[in-house]
Design a protein around this motif. Structure first.
Motif, PDB file in Angstrom:
ATOM      1  N   ILE A 255       0.748  -1.130  -0.081  1.00  0.00           N
ATOM      2  CA  ILE A 255      -0.041  -0.136  -0.047  1.00  0.00           C
ATOM      3  C   ILE A 255       1.100   1.254  -0.001  1.00  0.00           C
ATOM      4  CG2 ILE A 255      -1.995  -1.137   1.101  1.00  0.00           C
ATOM      5  CD1 ILE A 255      -1.099   0.528   3.760  1.00  0.00           C
ATOM      6  N   VAL A 256       2.322   1.198   0.377  1.00  0.00           N
ATOM      7  CA  VAL A 256       2.909   2.242   0.378  1.00  0.00           C
ATOM      8  C   VAL A 256       3.468   2.758  -0.763  1.00  0.00           C
ATOM      9  CG1 VAL A 256       5.090   3.344   1.371  1.00  0.00           C
ATOM     10  CG2 VAL A 256       3.724   1.686   2.817  1.00  0.00           C
ATOM     11  N   ILE A 257       3.947   1.652  -1.683  1.00  0.00           N
ATOM     12  CA  ILE A 257       4.514   2.100  -2.784  1.00  0.00           C
ATOM     13  C   ILE A 257       3.567   2.813  -3.725  1.00  0.00           C
ATOM     14  CG2 ILE A 257       5.451   1.306  -5.033  1.00  0.00           C
ATOM     15  CD1 ILE A 257       6.778  -1.219  -3.275  1.00  0.00           C
ATOM     16  N   PRO A 258       2.340   2.257  -3.832  1.00  0.00           N
ATOM     17  CA  PRO A 258       1.177   3.050  -4.757  1.00  0.00           C
ATOM     18  C   PRO A 258       1.026   4.473  -4.130  1.00  0.00           C
ATOM     19  CG  PRO A 258       0.573   0.767  -4.362  1.00  0.00           C
ATOM     20  CD  PRO A 258       1.473   0.966  -3.388  1.00  0.00           C
ATOM     21  N   ALA A 259       1.113   4.561  -2.912  1.00  0.00           N
ATOM     22  CA  ALA A 259       0.888   6.094  -2.354  1.00  0.00           C
ATOM     23  C   ALA A 259       2.292   7.109  -2.871  1.00  0.00           C
ATOM     24  CB  ALA A 259       1.061   5.954  -0.982  1.00  0.00           C
ATOM     25  N   ILE A 260       3.235   6.378  -2.895  1.00  0.00           N
ATOM     26  CA  ILE A 260       4.406   7.220  -3.411  1.00  0.00           C
ATOM     27  C   ILE A 260       3.970   7.352  -5.013  1.00  0.00           C
ATOM     28  CG2 ILE A 260       6.735   7.261  -3.874  1.00  0.00           C
ATOM     29  CD1 ILE A 260       7.072   5.106  -1.701  1.00  0.00           C
ATOM     30  N   VAL A 261       3.672   6.518  -5.636  1.00  0.00           N
ATOM     31  CA  VAL A 261       3.341   6.837  -7.070  1.00  0.00           C
ATOM     32  C   VAL A 261       2.370   7.856  -7.313  1.00  0.00           C
ATOM     33  CG1 VAL A 261       2.477   5.854  -9.114  1.00  0.00           C
ATOM     34  CG2 VAL A 261       4.100   4.451  -7.718  1.00  0.00           C
ATOM     35  N   GLU A 262       1.467   7.735  -6.349  1.00  0.00           N
ATOM     36  CA  GLU A 262       0.348   8.634  -6.637  1.00  0.00           C
ATOM     37  C   GLU A 262       0.631  10.046  -6.195  1.00  0.00           C
ATOM     38  OE1 GLU A 262      -3.583  10.042  -7.681  1.00  0.00           O
ATOM     39  OE2 GLU A 262      -2.311   8.529  -8.497  1.00  0.00           O
ATOM     40  N   MET A 263       1.321  10.464  -5.019  1.00  0.00           N
ATOM     41  CA  MET A 263       1.674  11.563  -4.668  1.00  0.00           C
ATOM     42  C   MET A 263       2.501  12.379  -5.693  1.00  0.00           C
ATOM     43  SD  MET A 263       2.517  11.471  -0.310  1.00  0.00           S
ATOM     44  CE  MET A 263       3.446  10.003  -0.615  1.00  0.00           C
ATOM     45  N   LYS A 264       3.427  11.411  -6.186  1.00  0.00           N
ATOM     46  CA  LYS A 264       4.356  12.325  -7.280  1.00  0.00           C
ATOM     47  C   LYS A 264       3.572  12.459  -8.701  1.00  0.00           C
ATOM     48  CE  LYS A 264       8.347  10.650  -8.195  1.00  0.00           C
ATOM     49  NZ  LYS A 264       9.685   9.759  -8.707  1.00  0.00           N
ATOM     50  N   ARG A 265       2.515  11.663  -8.914  1.00  0.00           N
ATOM     51  CA  ARG A 265       1.799  11.646  -9.916  1.00  0.00           C
ATOM     52  C   ARG A 265       0.878  13.216  -9.911  1.00  0.00           C
ATOM     53  NH1 ARG A 265      -2.943  11.589 -12.234  1.00  0.00           N
ATOM     54  NH2 ARG A 265      -3.935  11.065 -10.102  1.00  0.00           N
ATOM     55  N   ARG A 266       0.317  12.947  -8.744  1.00  0.00           N
ATOM     56  CA  ARG A 266      -0.963  14.001  -8.566  1.00  0.00           C
ATOM     57  C   ARG A 266      -0.364  15.360  -8.327  1.00  0.00           C
ATOM     58  NH1 ARG A 266      -6.311  13.022  -5.132  1.00  0.00           N
ATOM     59  NH2 ARG A 266      -5.850  10.965  -6.324  1.00  0.00           N
TER      60      ARG A 266
ATOM     61  N   GLY B 262       3.262  16.267  -8.309  1.00  0.00           N
ATOM     62  CA  GLY B 262       4.500  16.542  -9.245  1.00  0.00           C
ATOM     63  C   GLY B 262       5.608  17.422  -8.171  1.00  0.00           C
ATOM     64  N   ASP B 263       5.962  18.370  -8.971  1.00  0.00           N
ATOM     65  CA  ASP B 263       7.313  19.115  -8.632  1.00  0.00           C
ATOM     66  C   ASP B 263       6.917  19.838  -7.442  1.00  0.00           C
ATOM     67  OD1 ASP B 263       9.057  17.959 -10.392  1.00  0.00           O
ATOM     68  OD2 ASP B 263       8.819  19.691 -11.950  1.00  0.00           O
ATOM     69  N   TYR B 264       5.627  20.161  -6.911  1.00  0.00           N
ATOM     70  CA  TYR B 264       5.231  21.089  -5.942  1.00  0.00           C
ATOM     71  C   TYR B 264       5.515  20.379  -4.498  1.00  0.00           C
ATOM     72  CZ  TYR B 264       2.425  23.652  -9.364  1.00  0.00           C
ATOM     73  OH  TYR B 264       2.025  24.748  -9.974  1.00  0.00           O
ATOM     74  N   VAL B 265       5.701  18.946  -4.671  1.00  0.00           N
ATOM     75  CA  VAL B 265       5.710  18.417  -3.339  1.00  0.00           C
ATOM     76  C   VAL B 265       7.164  17.298  -3.540  1.00  0.00           C
ATOM     77  CG1 VAL B 265       3.453  18.290  -2.852  1.00  0.00           C
ATOM     78  CG2 VAL B 265       4.519  16.055  -4.064  1.00  0.00           C
ATOM     79  N   TYR B 266       7.586  16.933  -4.729  1.00  0.00           N
ATOM     80  CA  TYR B 266       8.882  16.239  -4.550  1.00  0.00           C
ATOM     81  C   TYR B 266       9.803  16.847  -5.474  1.00  0.00           C
ATOM     82  CZ  TYR B 266      11.499  12.111  -5.689  1.00  0.00           C
ATOM     83  OH  TYR B 266      12.550  11.112  -5.554  1.00  0.00           O
ATOM     84  N   THR B 267      11.043  17.291  -4.707  1.00  0.00           N
ATOM     85  CA  THR B 267      11.924  18.325  -4.998  1.00  0.00           C
ATOM     86  C   THR B 267      13.211  17.703  -4.872  1.00  0.00           C
ATOM     87  OG1 THR B 267      11.896  19.357  -2.687  1.00  0.00           O
ATOM     88  CG2 THR B 267      10.262  20.204  -4.551  1.00  0.00           C
ATOM     89  N   ARG B 268      14.134  18.732  -4.498  1.00  0.00           N
ATOM     90  CA  ARG B 268      15.654  18.369  -4.416  1.00  0.00           C
ATOM     91  C   ARG B 268      15.923  17.162  -3.545  1.00  0.00           C
ATOM     92  NH1 ARG B 268      19.780  16.557  -4.323  1.00  0.00           N
ATOM     93  NH2 ARG B 268      21.946  17.615  -4.599  1.00  0.00           N
ATOM     94  N   TYR B 269      15.562  17.418  -2.315  1.00  0.00           N
ATOM     95  CA  TYR B 269      15.653  16.524  -1.139  1.00  0.00           C
ATOM     96  C   TYR B 269      14.494  15.609  -0.995  1.00  0.00           C
ATOM     97  CZ  TYR B 269      19.784  19.417  -0.725  1.00  0.00           C
ATOM     98  OH  TYR B 269      20.949  20.127  -1.148  1.00  0.00           O
ATOM     99  N   GLY B 270      13.892  14.999  -2.137  1.00  0.00           N
ATOM    100  CA  GLY B 270      12.729  14.087  -1.975  1.00  0.00           C
ATOM    101  C   GLY B 270      11.569  14.983  -1.819  1.00  0.00           C
ATOM    102  N   PHE B 271      10.432  14.283  -0.971  1.00  0.00           N
ATOM    103  CA  PHE B 271       9.309  14.941  -0.709  1.00  0.00           C
ATOM    104  C   PHE B 271       9.399  16.091   0.292  1.00  0.00           C
ATOM    105  CE2 PHE B 271       7.588  10.893  -2.306  1.00  0.00           C
ATOM    106  CZ  PHE B 271       6.483  11.304  -2.977  1.00  0.00           C
ATOM    107  N   VAL B 272       8.761  17.035   0.106  1.00  0.00           N
ATOM    108  CA  VAL B 272       8.557  18.255   1.258  1.00  0.00           C
ATOM    109  C   VAL B 272       7.942  17.523   2.407  1.00  0.00           C
ATOM    110  CG1 VAL B 272       8.705  19.946  -0.450  1.00  0.00           C
ATOM    111  CG2 VAL B 272       6.292  19.001   0.221  1.00  0.00           C
ATOM    112  N   ASP B 273       8.144  18.522   3.450  1.00  0.00           N
ATOM    113  CA  ASP B 273       7.725  17.638   4.865  1.00  0.00           C
ATOM    114  C   ASP B 273       6.094  17.487   4.698  1.00  0.00           C
ATOM    115  OD1 ASP B 273       8.440  16.876   7.453  1.00  0.00           O
ATOM    116  OD2 ASP B 273       6.913  18.469   8.071  1.00  0.00           O
ATOM    117  N   ALA B 274       5.299  18.357   4.007  1.00  0.00           N
ATOM    118  CA  ALA B 274       3.748  18.121   4.112  1.00  0.00           C
ATOM    119  C   ALA B 274       3.017  18.953   3.157  1.00  0.00           C
ATOM    120  CB  ALA B 274       3.384  18.500   5.706  1.00  0.00           C
ATOM    121  N   PHE B 275       1.985  18.451   2.903  1.00  0.00           N
ATOM    122  CA  PHE B 275       1.154  19.317   2.217  1.00  0.00           C
ATOM    123  C   PHE B 275      -0.424  19.208   2.397  1.00  0.00           C
ATOM    124  CE2 PHE B 275       1.490  15.001   0.293  1.00  0.00           C
ATOM    125  CZ  PHE B 275       0.389  14.685   0.019  1.00  0.00           C
TER     126      PHE B 275
END
Length: 510
Positions: free
Chosen positions: A400-411, A413-426
Motif C-alpha cells: 500500500i505504500v508504494i502506490p501512495a508514493i507513485v500517486e503523490m508524485k503523479r498528482r 509533481g514538482d510541488y511536493v517532490y523536489t531536490r531532497y525528496g518529498f517536502v515535509d507536508a502538504f
C-alpha cells in the motif's frame, strides 16, 4: 485461509475487499513479517525500483548537504525554520549518523567521508559540556532537544528548550549504529567505537526517572526540575526503554518495562478494522523500528496477544489508510493512495489544540507543527498529509505504500517532490491565498505545500526504505550487544534474538 495481518472485511465495500485481496496477493499464504524485504524489492518492476532508489538517494542527500561537518550538527528544519532560526535537532543527528552508513553501502558516499563526518560528530558529543549551566550542551549524559548549529550549545532563540530524554535516545540509537557498523581495524574506526561506547555509557537513565521506574520527558536548568510528563504507555519511546535497560552503567530495572506496558490494554482495540495496540501519529509505530528488528521477537504483552510489534505496526498503518478512505472529516484528496498522519509542519502558526487561532469563518481548524494522527483515543486531523507517514511504513506494508508514493508524485509533481525528496507536508484542503501561512506556500489548484524539510521526518524515509530493500540497519543493530541486552531485560525472546549472542566488538563490560 489465514489472515496474518488481521484485516477485517466485515462491513467493507466489496470494491475495497477486492483491492485488499489484490494488493496482498500471495501474502495471504504467509505472514508479511516472514517475507524478506530484499525479495520484495527485487520483485518490483524496474521503474518502481528506480523510483525508490531516487527517493532514498535524494533524502539521504538532505543529511549530506545540510550537516555542519565541523561538529556533526544537522538542522531541525532546512532550509531555515519558518521563523528564520537555524538550530540542530539531536534526534536528526541520530538519523544522520545512520544515513551515512546507508550512503556508504549504496555508493553515495565514500567510507572515508562517512568516517570523517562520524568522528567529528562523536568527538563533539563526547567532549561537549555537560553541567547544570543553561548554556551547556547537556547534563547527565543527555542532550538538549535543540542545539546551536555552530557552537553546539543549548539553543535559546526560541526560548525554553528542554533536556530531552526521547530525543537523546534517538541520538544514541544512531551512535550505537556507528559502534556496530564501523568495525574495521583502523585507528579512526577504533576511535569511533570507543567514542560511541563512552557516549552511551555516560547517559544516566536512572537520574532521568526522578526516582520512579518511568523516564521523565524533559528537564530544564532554570528550576533544576523535570518539567514534562513521564513516558508511560505505547509510543515512539519504546526504543528509549530498551536502550535504558541495556546500559552497562546506569541501567533501569526490568520493572520499568513492566510499568511502561501496564497501560497497553487501554489502547488495545479495533480501529478501522484493525485490532492492534493503538497510537495516533504513525511515527509512534515507526521510530523504534528504524533501528530494532521487531520481526519474530516478543515481550510478555505481545506473546499474550499472539503477534509482535512489527505486525502491530502493519495493522496501525492499514488502519490509517482505511481512515483516509472513509475520510470522516471530508478532507480533499484523502483516499486509498493519499494518506498518512504524523508529526509534521502545517499551514497555521498554532501548534497545540489549546493555542488555536481559528479563522472566524472557518468551520474547521488548521494547525502548524503538531503531532497529527488518528486512533481509538486520538484524533488530530486537519487535512495535512505528511509523506513520511506513509513512506516510513514501507517495510511494514509495501503493497500500500508504494502506490501512495507513485500517486503523490503523479498528482502533485514538482510541488511536493523536489531536490531532497518529498517536502515535509502538504494540505490540499488549505487553498486560502489571502491568509498568512506558517511555512510553505499556497498553490490555488493544489493547496498548501511546504517548502521545508524536517530532519526527523527525513530520517525514517532513508532508513526504512533501506530496511525494506536489504534489512541493512536491522542487520547492523542485531550485532550490538547493548541493544540485545536491553531487549532481553525487557523480556523479549524468539526470532533472531534467540539465535546466539552475536556480540559487537565492545563487550558489555571492559
Amino acid at each position: 485461509m489465514s489472515n496474518p495481518v488481521g484485516i477485517s472485511m466485515i462491513g467493507m465495500h466489496p470494491l475495497n475487499v477486492c483491492v485488499v485481496l489484490f494488493v496482498l496477493g500471495v501474502s495471504w499464504l504467509q505472514p508479511l513479517a516472514a517475507r524478506t524485504p530484499a525479495t520484495g524489492f527485487a520483485a518490483l518492476p524496474k521503474q518502481q525500483q528506480m523510483m525508490l532508489d531516487d527517493l532514498e538517494k535524494r533524502t539521504f542527500e538532505y543529511f549530506r548537504d545540510s550537516a555542519n561537518t565541523a561538529n556533526g550538527q544537522i538542522p531541525d528544519h532546512w532550509p531555515r525554520s519558518p521563523e528564520g532560526d537555524y538550530f540542530s535537532s539531536i534526534a536528526a543527528v541520530g538519523f544522520g549518523l545512520t544515513s551515512y552508513g546507508i550512503g556508504v553501502e549504496r555508493g553515495w558516499m565514500k567510507r572515508s567521508e562517512a568516517v570523517k563526518r562520524t568522528l567529528a560528530t562523536l568527538r563533539f558529543f563526547h567532549n561537549a559540556a555537560q553541567s547544570d549551566l543553561p548554556d551547556a550542551a547537556g547534563n547527565h549524559g543527555f542532550f538538549y532537544h535543540f542545539l546551536d548549529m555552530s557552537t553546539g550549545q543549548r539553543y535559546h532563540a526560541k526560548g525554553w528548550v528542554e533536556l530531552s530524554s526521547v530525543d537523546t535516545s534517538e541520538l544514541v540509537a544512531g551512535v550505537l549504529f556507528c559502534m556496530s557498523y564501523y568495525d574495521r581495524n583502523t585507528a579512526d574506526e577504533k576511535e569511533i567505537r570507543q567514542l560511541a561506547d563512552d557516549v552511551y555509557r555516560r547517559v544516566d537513565w536512572k537520574w532521568f526517572t526522578d526516582g520512579s521506574p518511568l523516564i521523565e520527558g524533559g528537564w530544564t536548568p532554570e528550576g533544576k526540575r523535570f518539567d514534562l510528563n513521564y513516558y508511560h504507555g505505547y509510543s515512539e519511546a519504546m526504543m528509549m526503554y530498551v536502550l535504558a535497560l541495556g546500559s552497562p552503567t546506569h541501567a533501569l530495572e526490568p520493572e520499568s518495562w513492566t510499568k511502561w506496558t501496564e497501560t497497553y490494554d487501554k489502547t488495545w482495540g479495533v480501529f478501522q478494522g484493525q485490532e492492534h495496540l493503538g497510537g495516533g501519529p504513525l511515527f509512534w509505530h515507526q521510530f523504534g523500528h528504524v533501528w530494532i528488528d521487531f520481526r519474530g521477537i516478543q515481550d510478555d504483552y505481545m506473546r499474550k496477544r499472539g503477534i509482535d510489534y512489527f505486525t502491530n505496526s502493519q495493522r496501525a498503518t492499514l488502519s490509517q489508510r482505511e481512515y483516509a478512505i472513509h475520510n470522516p472529516m471530508q478532507w480533499k484528496d484523502y483516499g486509498a493512495d493519499i494518506w498518512g498522519l504524523t508529526a509534521c509542519n502545517g499551514p497555521r502558526a498554532a501548534t497545540l489544540p489549546g493555542e488555536i487561532d481559528r479563522y472566524v469563518s472557518d468551520p474547521k481548524t488548521f494547525y502548524g507543527y503538531i503531532a497529527r494522527g488518528v486512533g481509538l483515543s486520538y484524533t488530530v486531523d486537519d487535512g495535512t498529509i505528511a509523506p513520511t507517514a506513509a513512506i516510513a511504513s514501507i517495510a511494514f506494508v509495501p503493497e500500500i505504500v508504494i502506490p501512495a508514493i507513485v500517486e503523490m508524485k503523479r498528482r502533485y509533481g514538482d510541488y511536493v517532490y523536489t531536490r531532497y525528496g518529498f517536502v515535509d507536508a502538504f494540505n490540499p484542503s488549505f487553498t486560502f491565498t489571502d491568509r498568512p501561512v506558517r511555512t510553505g506556500r499556497v498553490i490555488p489548484t493544489i493547496g498548501w505545500v511546504d517548502t521545508s524539510y524536517v530532519g526527523i521526518d527525513q530520517g525514517p524515509i532513508v532508513a526504512m526504505i533501506e530496511n525494506y530493500r536489504s534489512d541493512f540497519v536491522w542487520k547492523v543493530m542485531r550485532k550490538n550487544a547493548y541493544l540485545r541486552q536491553g531487549l532481553k531485560r525487557a523480556g523479549f525472546t524468539g526470532g533472531w534474538l534467540g539465535k546466539g549472542d552475536v556480540a559487537n566488538q565492545i563487550a558489555l563490560t571492559r
